[in-house]
Design an enzyme around this catalytic site. Structure first.
Site, PDB file in Angstrom:
ATOM      1  N   GLY A   1       0.793  -1.216   0.000  1.00 17.97           N
ATOM      2  CA  GLY A   1       0.000   0.000   0.000  1.00 17.97           C
ATOM      3  C   GLY A   1       0.827   1.267   0.000  1.00 17.97           C
ATOM      4  CG  PHE A   2       2.399   2.614   3.128  1.00 14.55           C
ATOM      5  CD1 PHE A   2       1.301   3.439   2.939  1.00 14.55           C
ATOM      6  CD2 PHE A   2       2.490   1.892   4.299  1.00 14.55           C
ATOM      7  CE1 PHE A   2       0.324   3.557   3.909  1.00 14.55           C
ATOM      8  CE2 PHE A   2       1.517   1.998   5.275  1.00 14.55           C
ATOM      9  CZ  PHE A   2       0.437   2.838   5.083  1.00 14.55           C
TER      10      PHE A   2
ATOM     11  CB  SER B   1       7.543  -0.816  -5.459  1.00 13.85           C
ATOM     12  OG  SER B   1       6.322  -0.431  -6.062  1.00 13.85           O
ATOM     13  CB  VAL B   2       9.919  -4.523  -2.009  1.00 13.36           C
ATOM     14  CG1 VAL B   2      11.205  -5.090  -1.440  1.00 13.36           C
ATOM     15  CG2 VAL B   2       9.019  -4.028  -0.885  1.00 13.36           C
TER      16      VAL B   2
ATOM     17  CG  ASP C   1      -0.677  -5.635   9.616  1.00 10.99           C
ATOM     18  OD1 ASP C   1      -1.698  -6.333   9.781  1.00 10.99           O
ATOM     19  OD2 ASP C   1      -0.311  -5.228   8.501  1.00 10.99           O
TER      20      ASP C   1
END
Length: 818
Positions: free
Chosen positions: A561-562, A564-565, A674
């Site tokens: 959601g925040f 890319s890796v 989480d």
């Protein structure tokens, strides 16, 4: 909230004024002491800004008392062994000394009446003397300056920086410090103020002049203590012990002050309390190496002490709280300081909030000096109550005649300086070897290796109380009478301590998925987020360096959601995963959450954060690359490697240990918020590593901060956060699983791919602790410490009751799973 343990907040030092003190004919005026003038007890020099004062003072510490005979407790006050000349913050109500002249030679009460600070008659030094007629045999003297300046023109000035300097009359206070005849900043005690240096410079003849900080001995004794911070001749910044054994327990590994300054600048600017306030700097040449820092707002009060227990801290005065706040500490965990609790102790970061509460004597041992412990001087550690049975007849190398026995201490890091015994084939032989030596105090036997220890046992830490994880057992040698007494005490079966746990139930579904029959329940698969990690030992990287490491972000591993890796390689070929945060607002929140929570800690079950980048609006986090991906892929994808029962159970224990560390062993309790299979990564040996700290929050160790904002993923939340969330088949499955547990029919719930590969005892243990974690009442749920102990088989749990919420569901629903 777990209170920090700043060095001087605990000090109840006060300035005491006497009406009968000797008053010299010529007294000091303001912040300047001229030749021929003197400063006596009851007077003080104050810097021009009013921020610092110089004078005579005494340390005082109030200790809590214990009521006798049922009466009310009476506090007692302990004073320092004498009086001291020093500099302190003048406008702060908590007396906080930052420099002490005579830390090794206190002034007695009788000497104080005539003691005075003045400039020597030759003008070459400052002295504290109780003799007005001669400079001989002073109580304290500054270093000789060999000045050719006219003695009558020399004067001492307390600068606005807190630096006491000896100057010729012709120079103003604005001249470079290199022109000072002498200055206190060159001779620090245990504190570094803005503008002071730590390091060394080369003198004529190849000698070195070194500046280092040395800890105090106790809360009322400022004499040199057990720890120091310095920069060695190779430029390495390091924290070391001062007394034998000499051990370096922390160092800036790169050895480059430039990188240290870069990392500290980033850390300082991430905290809103210190953002833009402090500016670290360094010098690194062939003739001079030092680290320093400056302050941009002179009205703020900041100092860096090395405290009694060997931690280097950054302290900031809070006007609103009227107390010192710890902004940063190194080591971050109390127990990481070498031998911090003294001999024959076990350090446990889970055990309390005060300095001495982290330390406990080994069983049947007692504190050598309880008063010293109360004053934070733990160097004496603990001592035996009963001497060992070691007669002259058994000094020849056999254990005949000795009645001593061994008591196991499980899951601790083994003591410092073991001695290996060769040719030992069994544990009994290892024990015999120890009994046959009068100097032997403990042994350990593991994987065919026998180790023994002679004399004091140092640096023993409870597993998971800091950055260590250990399955070792230390066998402590005890006198037979002490062992029998210990056995009588331990006959009573301990009950599980049930305490509040904000997100303890987040691990419940994670545990159950190790053993459920996936074909009976349709789980909602979340997308694989790639590597979303955390760790310790961080360095600030430039954006261009990360572009190069990732080949301009060309190898994308996944996204969330925040951001890319991307996969990359460091210069030493270490594989990394780089998370690039895209959303400016949410990305900044996640960036701060991850770096502030996981950036300063390290544990084998937490993904390691190597470095970060914070340039302009760019926010990137760099983690170790975990090769086996996320747990959910192995559990839910049809083509994934099947995890056998042993691996699944070890994963459950590893995740529990990681959470236990976050909850109990960090300076402030960290709540992940989480926990789910997507956020559990598996390394090459399938050891679990908790990742994605973007929702993590800090709470007090007493859970004094209440979490009211909804955080986490539906299906993995604590029961009290379920309000308004639709009941799913997962909830019904948990209800059925509890019934199966009560019926003793766990086999019917097991993933068929496990076949016969199942340990029913471990499965029952896991289910019990999982179902206790989802009880309606927080107070009925075990802490993560209890969870780890139960899973490791060190603690038992009763059969859990059905939570009321699930009981209500199953009364009105068909729980037959398709």
């Amino acid at each position: 909230m777990l209170p920090p343990t700043p060095l001087y907040v605990a000090l109840a030092a006060a300035l005491i004024f006497f009406s009968s003190l000797h008053t010299p004919a010529a007294a000091a005026d303001g912040g300047t002491l001229a030749a021929g003038q003197a400063l006596a007890a009851g007077g003080k020099l104050v810097s021009r800004s009013g921020k610092f004062a110089l004078g005579f003072f005494q340390f005082r510490q109030t200790l809590p008392g214990s009521g006798k005979g049922g009466g009310a407790a009476t506090n007692s006050t302990v004073s320092s062994p004498g009086w001291y000349l020093g500099v302190w913050f003048n406008k702060i109500p908590v007396c906080t000394p930052v420099w002490i002249a005579n830390r090794e030679r206190p002034i007695t009460e009788s000497e104080l009446k005539v003691a005075q600070l003045r400039i020597s008659r030759d003008g070459n030094k400052l002295i504290v003397t109780n003799n007005t007629s001669t400079d001989e045999s002073p109580i304290w003297s500054s270093a000789v300056t060999n000045s050719t300046t006219n003695a009558s023109s020399v004067h001492a000035v307390l600068m606005n920086t807190g630096n006491l300097a000896l100057l010729p009359e012709t120079q103003s206070t604005a001249v470079p410090t290199s022109s000072y005849l002498w200055q206190s900043f060159d001779y620090p005690t245990d504190v570094g103020l803005p503008g002071a240096k730590i390091g060394w410079n080369k003198l004529a003849g190849g000698n070195y002049f070194s500046r280092q900080f040395i800890s105090k001995k106790s809360l009322v004794d400022p004499s040199p203590g057990s720890y120091s911070i310095n920069i060695d001749s190779n430029g390495f910044t390091q924290l070391t012990t001062r007394n034998a054994p000499i051990v370096k327990y922390w160092s800036w590994t790169s050895g480059r002050l430039e990188e240290l300054v870069l990392a500290l600048t980033a850390l300082i600017n991430m905290d809103p309390r210190t953002k833009g306030l402090l500016v670290p700097d360094y010098m690194d040449t062939a003739d001079e190496v030092y680290f320093t820092y400056s302050i941009t707002n002179e009205s703020a009060s900041v100092f860096v002490p090395i405290d009694i227990t060997g931690q280097l801290k950054l302290m900031l005065w809070s006007e609103s709280k009227q107390s010192w706040e710890t902004i940063y500490a190194q080591p971050s965990d109390f127990c990481l300081t070498f031998a911090v609790c003294g001999p024959f102790t076990v350090c446990n970061g889970n055990s309390g909030s005060g300095t001495s509460s982290f330390c406990g004597c080994m069983e049947t041992f007692s504190q050598t000096s309880p008063r010293d412990w109360e004053l934070s001087d733990l160097t004496g550690g603990c001592a035996r109550r009963t001497p060992l049975d070691c007669k002259a007849s058994n000094r020849s190398g056999t254990s005949s005649g000795s009645t001593d026995v061994f008591h196991p201490i499980a899951q601790v890091t083994l003591p410092y300086n073991p001695r290996g015994i060769e040719g030992v084939a069994a544990q009994s032989d290892c024990a015999e070897a120890c009994l046959g030596d009068c100097n032997c105090t403990a042994y350990s036997y593991s994987n065919g290796k026998c180790s023994v220890w002679h004399g004091d046992l140092l640096n023993v830490n409870q597993a998971d109380s800091n950055a260590f994880s250990s399955q070792d057992v230390l066998y402590l040698r005890l006198a037979k009478s002490d062992f029998q007494s210990l056995n009588r005490t331990n006959k009573r079966t301990p009950t599980v301590a049930i305490t509040a746990s904000v997100v303890g139930s987040g691990i419940v579904v994670l545990m159950l998925v190790f053993m459920i029959w996936r074909n009976r329940v349709k789980w909602c698969n979340a997308p694989l987020h790639g590597i979303q990690d955390s760790g310790g030992g961080i360095i600030a990287f430039k954006y261009t360096d990360l572009c190069c490491a990732t080949k301009n972000f060309s190898d994308r591993l996944g996204g969330g959601g925040f951001g890319s890796v991307f996969k990359g390689l460091l210069g030493d070929s270490t594989a990394i995963a780089v998370k690039r945060l895209d959303d400016a607002r949410q990305g900044e929140k996640q960036f701060r959450a991850e770096v502030s929570s996981i950036g300063m800690i390290q544990h084998i079950n937490l993904v390691k954060l190597f470095c970060f980048c914070c340039e302009g609006d760019k926010r990137l986090l760099v983690y170790e690359h975990v090769v086996n991906g996320s747990l959910d892929a192995h559990l839910f994808q049809s083509n994934a490697t099947v995890l056998n029962w042993t691996r699944r159970y070890k994963i459950a224990i590893g995740v529990a240990r990681g959470l236990c560390y976050l909850h109990q062993s960090c300076r402030e309790c960290i709540i992940h918020c989480d926990i789910k299979p997507e956020n559990i990564l598996l390394d090459a040996s399938f050891a679990p590593k908790i990742a994605d700290f973007g929702m993590a929050v800090f709470v007090g160790r007493d859970f004094s901060r209440v979490l009211t904002t909804f955080r986490g993923t539906a299906g993995y939340l604590a029961p009290e956060w379920l309000s308004g969330i639709p009941i799913t088949r997962k909830s019904m499955f948990i209800a059925l699983a509890i019934r199966k547990l009560h019926e003793g029919d766990l086999q019917s719930l097991v993933d068929p791919q496990l076949q016969e590969d199942l340990n029913l005892e471990e499965a029952e243990r896991l289910c019990k602790v999982a179902f206790w974690c989802i009880q309606d009442n927080e107070c009925d749920r075990p802490t993560m410490v209890d969870v780890v102990r139960v899973l490791e088989g060190l603690q038992e749990l009763d059969m859990p009751p059905m939570p009321r919420l699930l009981a209500a569901i199953t009364e009105h629903a068909d729980v037959e799973l398709m």
